[in-house]
Design an enzyme around this catalytic site. Structure first.
Site, mmCIF file in Angstrom:
data_model
loop_
_atom_site.group_PDB
_atom_site.id
_atom_site.type_symbol
_atom_site.label_atom_id
_atom_site.label_comp_id
_atom_site.label_asym_id
_atom_site.label_seq_id
_atom_site.Cartn_x
_atom_site.Cartn_y
_atom_site.Cartn_z
ATOM 1 N N GLN A 114 0.825 -1.213 0.000
ATOM 2 C CA GLN A 114 0.000 0.000 0.000
ATOM 3 C C GLN A 114 0.856 1.258 0.000
ATOM 4 O OE1 GLN A 114 -3.563 -0.710 0.314
ATOM 5 N NE2 GLN A 114 -3.776 1.337 -0.525
ATOM 6 N N LYS A 117 2.073 1.770 -3.541
ATOM 7 C CA LYS A 117 0.920 2.052 -4.394
ATOM 8 C C LYS A 117 0.435 3.485 -4.161
ATOM 9 C CE LYS A 117 -2.444 -0.782 -3.606
ATOM 10 N NZ LYS A 117 -3.656 -1.623 -3.555
ATOM 11 N N LYS A 129 -2.558 -0.791 6.457
ATOM 12 C CA LYS A 129 -3.605 -1.766 6.160
ATOM 13 C C LYS A 129 -4.088 -2.357 7.463
ATOM 14 C CE LYS A 129 -5.523 -3.805 2.534
ATOM 15 N NZ LYS A 129 -5.597 -3.350 1.153
ATOM 16 N N GLY A 168 -12.210 0.424 2.735
ATOM 17 C CA GLY A 168 -12.614 -0.961 2.560
ATOM 18 C C GLY A 168 -11.556 -1.799 1.860
ATOM 19 N N ASP A 169 -11.800 -3.086 1.816
ATOM 20 C CA ASP A 169 -11.009 -4.052 1.045
ATOM 21 C C ASP A 169 -11.889 -5.309 0.989
ATOM 22 O OD1 ASP A 169 -8.039 -4.353 -0.023
ATOM 23 O OD2 ASP A 169 -8.462 -6.257 0.946
ATOM 24 N N ASN A 243 -16.071 -5.851 -5.611
ATOM 25 C CA ASN A 243 -16.084 -4.470 -6.074
ATOM 26 C C ASN A 243 -15.116 -4.210 -7.236
ATOM 27 O OD1 ASN A 243 -14.513 -1.703 -5.412
ATOM 28 N ND2 ASN A 243 -16.709 -1.465 -5.178
ATOM 29 N N SER A 380 -9.917 7.466 -2.937
ATOM 30 C CA SER A 380 -9.969 7.688 -1.485
ATOM 31 C C SER A 380 -9.234 8.991 -1.147
ATOM 32 C CB SER A 380 -9.295 6.540 -0.741
ATOM 33 O OG SER A 380 -10.193 5.474 -0.544
HETATM 34 N N1 GLU Z 1 -8.206 -1.596 -0.270
HETATM 35 C C1 GLU Z 1 -7.898 -0.784 -1.410
HETATM 36 C C2 GLU Z 1 -6.488 -1.052 -1.874
HETATM 37 O O1 GLU Z 1 -6.002 -2.160 -1.739
HETATM 38 C C3 GLU Z 1 -8.240 0.691 -1.189
HETATM 39 C C4 GLU Z 1 -7.596 1.334 -0.013
HETATM 40 C C5 GLU Z 1 -8.111 2.744 0.303
HETATM 41 O O2 GLU Z 1 -8.970 3.249 -0.388
HETATM 42 O O3 GLU Z 1 -7.580 3.309 1.268
HETATM 43 O O4 GLU Z 1 -5.824 -0.220 -2.422
#
Ligand code: GLU
Length: 448
Positions: A114, A117, A129, A168-169, A243, A380
């Site tokens: 994350q 990313k 996370k 979410g995830d 999703n 987000s």
């Molecule tokens: N869970 C999503 C990801 O893996 C979105 C995370 C978010 O919006 O903070 O990137």
């Protein structure tokens, strides 16, 4: 695997010794470090200040029990986590996953991914996370609500709009976010954008629901265009039916592709006429049924038991959107021998290292998830902006910004790969460019 650079080897050896029981975490770190040797060689400060060692470990690891009462009045116990990986570029940011497979290794790999990313989006966000081994599947609304409230009873003290912003995830959708946000607001007595993925009426952003799937297709389209191709007329396999998968189907269908197969953890459906994303949405989001019911709505579709079999369906493009390590070497080889030309990752780390090798060695286009699934967290980030300025943007404005961000991620990865002598290697480009951003911030902020 060993790297050319000795410092990278020593960092990885330390991690392997210390976290031998965390395979997903080690896999993510190893994949990230692989193309970095020439970058590390170029600046002695990375080793001197142990930037890689410090970057690989989470800044904070929070574990807590979550006790809640089920519909039978029995007290149940689950395990909660929040991994605050890096605050180098902004508040910790990343989703919450509720799934029985959640453990410390899975949480740490996701938080690690994350961080890189999030920085590719160019928005000011760090990485984190969280989640729990709670399974919302088969639970009543009341049980899900009580679990979310119990989870937030601990999590609330660790998060905040300028500290850590969950979303979410897998297993955490609009319903769960609502229960989590409601309890957070009650405990803090504050209405802030400390959670994203909120419903529209409660400070959510238009396009957030669609963002990961749409973003994946915007990224894929940019990548294909760079190779003189498009989604037009392509047969696509999308694993998963959550999703990410649902809205990836919508967008690539709009771009002229036919989605011939989709799946859930039990099996997959095939239909050469195209899988209708609206029916998937209805089955999964409203009825909360299994994908095996799809042929009841569309008789031309065929259901096959066993989700891994989806990779045996011939296609031009594969977009894994289910979960980690869903494509192993055998599946990758099947895709290649059936004529697949591109793999764009929608779920986090869906391909095993050996599968990635097989895909790249066969000359397919390949995009790693930290680049191609960044659309969700990008929107987000835009939700956080809207909450801060107490405004709502239109669907068109957010969608246009998402497209621009995804195209920019592709460009950054492609240009950086070329600059470091690895032309066309989007995986190398993604890792190098995100390493440089986080490393520069760490160098500038001193040893904190
Ligand atoms: N869970 C999503 C990801 O893996 C979105 C995370 C978010 O919006 O903070 O990137």
């Amino acid at each position: 695997m060993s790297f050319q650079n000795a410092y990278l080897n020593s960092v990885m050896d330390d991690l392997r010794a210390r976290y031998a029981h965390e395979p997903e975490y080690l896999q993510a770190v190893e994949e990230f470090l692989e193309p970095l040797s020439p970058v590390i060689d170029s600046d002695p400060r990375y080793e001197q200040q142990n930037i890689v060692g410090r970057m690989a470990e989470p800044e904070r690891l929070i574990c807590f029990p979550v006790s809640w009462v089920d519909d039978q009045g029995k007290t149940r116990l689950n395990h909660g986590f929040r991994v605050q990986h890096s605050s180098a570029l902004g508040p910790y940011k990343g989703g919450l996953r509720f799934h029985p497979s959640v453990n410390q290794s899975v949480m740490k790999f996701l938080a690690f991914e994350q961080t890189f990313k999030d920085c590719l989006t160019t928005l000011p966000m760090g990485g984190g996370k969280g989640g729990s081994d709670f399974d919302p599947k088969g639970k009543s609304d009341g049980e899900v609500m009580r679990f979310c409230q119990a989870f937030m009873n601990e999590l609330y003290r660790h998060i905040g709009e300028n500290t850590d912003v969950p979303a979410g995830d897998i297993g955490v959708g609009c319903r769960e976010i609502g229960y989590l946000f409601g309890r957070y607001k009650k405990l803090k007595n504050q209405w802030t954008g400390a959670i994203t993925g909120k419903s529209l009426a409660s400070g959510g952003s238009l396009t957030r629901t669609e963002a990961t799937g749409f973003g994946l297709c915007y990224f894929g389209a940019a990548y294909l265009a760079d190779h003189g191709q498009s989604f037009q007329g392509k047969k696509v396999i999308i694993s998963g039916s959550g999703n990410v998968a649902t809205y990836a189907n919508q967008k690539c269908t709009e771009m002229g592709a036919t989605v011939v197969a989709m799946s859930d953890s039990n099996g997959y459906v095939v239909d050469e006429n195209g899988i209708d994303f609206r029916i998937i949405q209805q089955i999964k989001e409203q009825k909360r049924e299994r994908i095996s019911t799809y042929p009841n709505y569309v008789p031309t579709a065929k259901y096959v038991e066993g989700c891994a079999g989806i990779w045996s369906v011939p296609c031009d493009i594969a977009m894994p959107c289910a979960t980690q390590n869903e494509i192993d070497t055998d599946s990758a080889k099947l895709l290649v021998s059936n004529g697949c030309k591109a793999v764009f990752e929608g779920s986090n780390m869906p391909c095993t290292p050996e599968a990635i090798q097989a895909i790249k060695a066969s000359g397919l286009l390949y995009s790693p998830s930290k680049a191609s699934n960044a659309g969700g967290v990008a929107v987000s980030g835009l939700e956080m902006s809207q909450n801060s300025e107490r405004l709502y943007w239109t669907f068109e404005a957010v969608d246009a910004k998402l497209k621009e961000i995804m195209e920019n991620i592709y460009r950054q990865c492609a240009d950086t790969a070329a600059k470091y002598g690895q032309e066309g290697d989007i995986q190398a480009g993604a890792n190098i460019v995100s390493f440089l951003k986080v490393a520069d911030a760490m160098l500038w902020q001193g040893v904190y």
